[in-house]
Design a protein around this motif. Sequence first.
Motif, PDB file in Angstrom:
ATOM      1  N   PRO A   1      -1.923  18.362  -6.399  1.00 32.38           N
ATOM      2  CA  PRO A   1      -3.016  18.922  -5.355  1.00 32.38           C
ATOM      3  C   PRO A   1      -3.352  17.720  -4.383  1.00 32.38           C
ATOM      4  O   PRO A   1      -3.706  18.082  -3.273  1.00 32.38           O
ATOM      5  N   GLU A   2      -3.440  16.468  -5.038  1.00 37.24           N
ATOM      6  CA  GLU A   2      -3.930  15.648  -4.067  1.00 37.24           C
ATOM      7  C   GLU A   2      -3.243  14.034  -4.555  1.00 37.24           C
ATOM      8  O   GLU A   2      -2.970  14.044  -5.746  1.00 37.24           O
ATOM      9  N   ALA A   3      -3.413  13.061  -3.691  1.00 32.23           N
ATOM     10  CA  ALA A   3      -3.015  11.652  -4.036  1.00 32.23           C
ATOM     11  C   ALA A   3      -3.848  10.710  -3.182  1.00 32.23           C
ATOM     12  O   ALA A   3      -4.805  11.187  -2.537  1.00 32.23           O
ATOM     13  N   GLU A   4      -3.976   9.553  -3.433  1.00 30.49           N
ATOM     14  CA  GLU A   4      -4.400   8.576  -2.540  1.00 30.49           C
ATOM     15  C   GLU A   4      -3.645   7.244  -2.238  1.00 30.49           C
ATOM     16  O   GLU A   4      -2.451   7.153  -2.865  1.00 30.49           O
ATOM     17  N   LYS A   5      -4.014   6.620  -1.423  1.00 31.35           N
ATOM     18  CA  LYS A   5      -3.415   5.241  -0.946  1.00 31.35           C
ATOM     19  C   LYS A   5      -4.158   4.110  -1.809  1.00 31.35           C
ATOM     20  O   LYS A   5      -5.285   4.030  -1.652  1.00 31.35           O
ATOM     21  N   ALA A   6      -3.130   3.252  -2.423  1.00 32.11           N
ATOM     22  CA  ALA A   6      -3.557   2.339  -2.958  1.00 32.11           C
ATOM     23  C   ALA A   6      -2.363   1.227  -2.976  1.00 32.11           C
ATOM     24  O   ALA A   6      -1.476   1.453  -2.733  1.00 32.11           O
ATOM     25  N   GLU A   7      -2.995   0.008  -3.378  1.00 28.16           N
ATOM     26  CA  GLU A   7      -2.082  -1.167  -3.470  1.00 28.16           C
ATOM     27  C   GLU A   7      -1.253  -1.164  -4.847  1.00 28.16           C
ATOM     28  O   GLU A   7      -1.925  -0.843  -5.926  1.00 28.16           O
ATOM     29  N   PHE A   8       0.080  -1.356  -4.813  1.00 27.85           N
ATOM     30  CA  PHE A   8       0.812  -1.125  -5.920  1.00 27.85           C
ATOM     31  C   PHE A   8       0.761  -2.515  -6.802  1.00 27.85           C
ATOM     32  O   PHE A   8       1.116  -3.626  -6.245  1.00 27.85           O
ATOM     33  N   ASN A   9       0.522  -2.430  -7.954  1.00 30.17           N
ATOM     34  CA  ASN A   9       0.403  -3.865  -8.872  1.00 30.17           C
ATOM     35  C   ASN A   9       1.169  -3.229 -10.337  1.00 30.17           C
ATOM     36  O   ASN A   9       1.041  -4.256 -11.148  1.00 30.17           O
ATOM     37  N   GLY A  10       1.885  -2.284 -10.221  1.00 35.14           N
ATOM     38  CA  GLY A  10       2.520  -1.877 -11.522  1.00 35.14           C
ATOM     39  C   GLY A  10       2.255  -0.392 -11.693  1.00 35.14           C
ATOM     40  O   GLY A  10       1.270   0.353 -11.262  1.00 35.14           O
TER      41      GLY A  10
ATOM     42  N   ILE B   1       0.810  -0.924   0.035  1.00 33.09           N
ATOM     43  CA  ILE B   1      -0.016  -0.179   0.104  1.00 33.09           C
ATOM     44  C   ILE B   1       0.962   1.212  -0.290  1.00 33.09           C
ATOM     45  O   ILE B   1       1.631   1.338   0.769  1.00 33.09           O
ATOM     46  N   ALA B   2       0.591   2.052  -1.142  1.00 30.08           N
ATOM     47  CA  ALA B   2       1.521   3.281  -1.103  1.00 30.08           C
ATOM     48  C   ALA B   2       0.877   4.451  -1.782  1.00 30.08           C
ATOM     49  O   ALA B   2      -0.544   4.243  -2.123  1.00 30.08           O
ATOM     50  N   THR B   3       1.479   5.499  -1.770  1.00 31.65           N
ATOM     51  CA  THR B   3       0.832   6.691  -2.413  1.00 31.65           C
ATOM     52  C   THR B   3       0.842   6.844  -3.877  1.00 31.65           C
ATOM     53  O   THR B   3       1.871   6.291  -4.515  1.00 31.65           O
ATOM     54  N   LYS B   4      -0.343   6.783  -4.253  1.00 32.92           N
ATOM     55  CA  LYS B   4      -0.473   6.623  -5.791  1.00 32.92           C
ATOM     56  C   LYS B   4      -1.165   8.179  -6.363  1.00 32.92           C
ATOM     57  O   LYS B   4      -1.845   8.889  -5.483  1.00 32.92           O
ATOM     58  N   ILE B   5      -0.330   8.493  -7.480  1.00 29.29           N
ATOM     59  CA  ILE B   5      -0.631   9.678  -7.980  1.00 29.29           C
ATOM     60  C   ILE B   5      -1.036   9.325  -9.525  1.00 29.29           C
ATOM     61  O   ILE B   5      -0.463   9.073 -10.360  1.00 29.29           O
ATOM     62  N   GLY B   6      -2.473   9.324  -9.605  1.00 27.88           N
ATOM     63  CA  GLY B   6      -3.058   9.100 -10.883  1.00 27.88           C
ATOM     64  C   GLY B   6      -2.819  10.229 -12.001  1.00 27.88           C
ATOM     65  O   GLY B   6      -2.672  11.493 -11.679  1.00 27.88           O
TER      66      GLY B   6
END
Length: 392
Positions: free
Chosen positions: A43-52, A26-31
Amino acid sequence: MTCWKSVRAVDFIDFNPHLNLKKGTIATKIGMDKLKPFSKKIPEAEKAEFNGGAKFCNGDTIMARITPCLENGKTAFVDMLDDGEVGFGSTEFIVMRAKTGISDPQFVYYTTTNPAFRNVAIKSMVGSSGRQRVQQSVLEELELPVPDLDEQKRIGTFLARLDEKIVLNNRINENLLEQALTLYATQFSSLELNGCIGDYCSVKSGFAFKSSWWTNCGVRVIKIGSINQDNLNLLECSYVDEDKANKAKDFVVKAGDLLIAMTGATIGKFAMVPYSSEVLLVNQRVGKFFLGNNPVEKLPFIYCTLKQPEVYAEVVNRGQGSAQPNISASDIMSIPCVIPSQDAINNFNDMSQPLFDLIISNQRENRQLSELRNALLPKLMSGELDVSDIEL
């Protein structure tokens, strides 16, 4: 430019550097959707599971490599992770990092936003229509004019000061808007829906410019793609010939006017027009709220009304039901909302107008800062202009 030299980009920038991040972490994701057009700050990010996906850390620059995201200015500087933290994002990012002892992170970011670099990236795109991607190998071989490391830091710091002021103004505006919304809730949240938007103001769609009228310069026209929620990006506008623009003289807008997207994926998004020294027109399917001769005096109430979740949801819902959702001006005006007494509305507007005056003033300053940055950046990044000769 005696202290400058020409180097290959790959010898100056580390492209897609290796970082460790285990799948399932689980890491910081920037879409890609989190990046704002022509904005350095994420401006913002989210926490998500890293799969690539692309991996990066603070100090890295992330640049969209796919159309139209790159053309729309989606390039940002990563500075919101914890020390030593590895974040991740879209597979459509190119990650660029400064080389220790050779390049400065801020200077690398401004190198990537310099038209001399961006234009090469855009022209290198290959692939099927709508899915074209940058050829990284072309960027790696690009010859860059660069100064010594100390001069890079001075240039990067100078340009960063302009961007930091823009970010600060945006934060102030967010706070000012929250104050206005709090005041709105205090006065009107207990009231039942008893009217509609058309009871307070009228809405009219913009001018239907012909496709043959568009040019590369002339009079700026605000189109659907220019409207982001609470933000109007004039850099994404198009132009029409000045002679043709005269046909749309009734569709001129100015600072403080309120616009809303009436079609497509952006339907329901609205924004105030920021200050501009240019004449600005609105294209069809961009709705303008008509608030009388002094629109800023009536702006707070309708702006805060549109920010109410039930009102925004109704705008979006009325545009559903087709591949290209649309909403008419009459549909917008018929949307239910709270219409208090005229005295209550006037009192709210009087109390809130100073907040909106400050918001518009900050938007005006940001516009000027952006224009200054955009004018200075290519000259500073080429050595044409010495940063020590500039005073802010």
